[in-house]
Design an enzyme around this catalytic site. Structure first.
Site: not given
Length: 197
Positions: A126, A128
């Site tokens: 991830d 983000r």
């Protein structure tokens, strides 16, 4: 990465009329939007969803994920509540981009799970970054929120930015035979919370 407000307009939807606010990342030029329903300035605690872009789920009705269902659920829930905010961040594929997401899907077709596919492509599970949310919420005059999410990492990231998250509101929708393994991987490897967990 501060967000610069650009413009806003009315956005009629099947759920009601939102106001669409456009922002630009001052460092990268990346564009993000906020969907605002009702009067959030006078609310002490605002119902919110921070949603990362998913072209396949949000726009193409993919059943490989639960993203489109979550976005629809958030819009409907906020409209029914009378006020709220959705930050829509351009972070396709948990930050790897659309073409790399298609490459990851190809690897998943061959047996990899969503985390393994990202890692085989050389990415973290991830990527983000929620930093831009701070200036977007600041522009909207929102600081205390009830956050619709199953992701405790998102709660931690927004809390570190100084947002007061008074409640995590589960957003469980869109489960089907095509995304059962994907959801299990999100729970098992990424720590997403489902059910009573």
């Amino acid at each position: 990465m501060p967000a610069t407000f650009v413009a806003s307009c009315q956005l009629p939807t099947p759920f009601g009329e939102f106001r669409l606010h456009g922002f630009e990342d001052a460092d990268t030029g990346q564009e993000h939007v906020a969907l605002v329903f009702g009067d959030v300035v006078s609310e002490d605690v605002v119902l919110c969803r921070v949603h990362s872009e998913c072209l396949t789920g949000d726009c193409l009705f993919s059943m490989r994920c639960d993203c489109g269902s979550q976005l629809e659920f958030a819009m409907r829930t906020i409209a029914e509540a009378g006020s709220g905010v959705i930050l829509y961040l351009r972070q396709e594929g948990r930050g790897i981009g659309l073409i790399n997401k298609i490459r990851a899907y190809e690897l998943q077709d061959r047996g990899a799970d969503t985390v393994e596919a990202n890692e085989k492509l050389g990415f973290d599970a991830d990527l983000r970054d929620y930093t831009i949310c701070k200036s977007m919420f600041l522009h909207l005059q929102v600081s205390r929120i009830r956050l619709m999410t199953n992701n405790p990492v998102k709660v931690q990231a927004l809390t570190k930015l100084g947002l007061d998250i008074t409640e995590r509101v589960p957003i469980e929708t869109g489960q089907n035979d095509h995304n059962a393994r994907y959801l299990a991987t999100k729970a098992g490897k990424l720590g997403h919370l489902f059910g009573d967990r």
